[in-house]
Design a protein around this motif. Structure first.
Motif, PDB file in Angstrom:
ATOM      1  N   LEU A 180      14.921  15.537 -52.875  1.00  0.00           N
ATOM      2  CA  LEU A 180      14.563  15.669 -54.179  1.00  0.00           C
ATOM      3  C   LEU A 180      15.364  16.751 -54.745  1.00  0.00           C
ATOM      4  O   LEU A 180      15.596  16.481 -56.109  1.00  0.00           O
ATOM      5  CB  LEU A 180      13.046  16.074 -54.174  1.00  0.00           C
ATOM      6  CG  LEU A 180      11.921  15.006 -53.901  1.00  0.00           C
ATOM      7  CD1 LEU A 180      10.525  15.687 -53.750  1.00  0.00           C
ATOM      8  CD2 LEU A 180      11.782  13.844 -54.859  1.00  0.00           C
ATOM      9  N   TRP A 235      15.181  10.091 -56.194  1.00  0.00           N
ATOM     10  CA  TRP A 235      13.667   9.758 -56.749  1.00  0.00           C
ATOM     11  C   TRP A 235      12.609   9.515 -55.389  1.00  0.00           C
ATOM     12  O   TRP A 235      13.125   9.039 -54.311  1.00  0.00           O
ATOM     13  CB  TRP A 235      13.697   8.645 -57.582  1.00  0.00           C
ATOM     14  CG  TRP A 235      14.195   8.758 -58.801  1.00  0.00           C
ATOM     15  CD1 TRP A 235      15.653   8.730 -58.843  1.00  0.00           C
ATOM     16  CD2 TRP A 235      13.665   8.996 -59.934  1.00  0.00           C
ATOM     17  NE1 TRP A 235      15.849   9.067 -60.414  1.00  0.00           N
ATOM     18  CE2 TRP A 235      14.783   9.010 -60.944  1.00  0.00           C
ATOM     19  CE3 TRP A 235      12.327   8.988 -60.530  1.00  0.00           C
ATOM     20  CZ2 TRP A 235      14.635   9.250 -62.328  1.00  0.00           C
ATOM     21  CZ3 TRP A 235      12.265   9.139 -61.840  1.00  0.00           C
ATOM     22  CH2 TRP A 235      13.295   9.144 -62.781  1.00  0.00           C
ATOM     23  N   THR A 236      11.558   9.762 -55.411  1.00  0.00           N
ATOM     24  CA  THR A 236      10.405   9.689 -54.555  1.00  0.00           C
ATOM     25  C   THR A 236      10.374   8.074 -54.054  1.00  0.00           C
ATOM     26  O   THR A 236      10.275   8.027 -52.645  1.00  0.00           O
ATOM     27  CB  THR A 236       9.069  10.182 -54.710  1.00  0.00           C
ATOM     28  OG1 THR A 236       8.541   9.428 -56.069  1.00  0.00           O
ATOM     29  CG2 THR A 236       8.942  11.491 -54.921  1.00  0.00           C
ATOM     30  N   ASN A 237      10.583   7.223 -54.746  1.00  0.00           N
ATOM     31  CA  ASN A 237      10.493   5.879 -54.329  1.00  0.00           C
ATOM     32  C   ASN A 237      11.796   5.542 -53.554  1.00  0.00           C
ATOM     33  O   ASN A 237      11.387   4.697 -52.586  1.00  0.00           O
ATOM     34  CB  ASN A 237      10.400   4.721 -55.589  1.00  0.00           C
ATOM     35  CG  ASN A 237      11.632   4.972 -56.651  1.00  0.00           C
ATOM     36  OD1 ASN A 237      12.320   5.887 -56.480  1.00  0.00           O
ATOM     37  ND2 ASN A 237      11.627   3.855 -57.368  1.00  0.00           N
TER      38      ASN A 237
END
Length: 106
Positions: free
Chosen positions: A66, A71-73
């Motif tokens: 991060l 991105w988290t996805n």
């Protein structure tokens, strides 16, 4: 008998407070990563989150990714891909060992 196979790394026995201290992440960050389906703690009978040493390593990796702007996805896809690769490798090793044992009649 001492654990030598690394299985202790997967035992979910560590509280969120301890995980926070070990990783430098806030409890809020850890809960956010859970809500984004990046980490999967178990719950005790009283509902407290329990993490493993493997979870701690994953959390540190997530935080670093991060910080790098991922991105988290995307992180979720990477983690799923890694889990699938490991599962396939274990299955392959199991099949190979079975063939070897069959040939050696063990």
């Amino acid at each position: 008998m001492p654990l030598t196979d690394g299985s202790f790394k997967h035992k979910k026995v560590i509280s969120i407070g301890t995980v926070s201290e070990l990783t430098g992440l806030t409890e809020r960050q850890i809960r956010y990563y859970e809500s984004r389906k990046l980490i999967f703690p178990e719950r005790s009978k009283t509902g407290l989150r329990k993490f493993s040493f493997q979870d701690i390593e994953t959390l540190i990796e997530i935080a670093n990714r991060l910080e790098d702007g991922v991105w988290t996805n995307e992180i979720r896809k990477e983690l799923k891909g890694r889990e699938q690769f490991i599962a396939e490798a274990k299955l392959s090793n199991h099949l190979i060992n079975g063939k070897i044992n069959a040939q050696l009649k063990l």
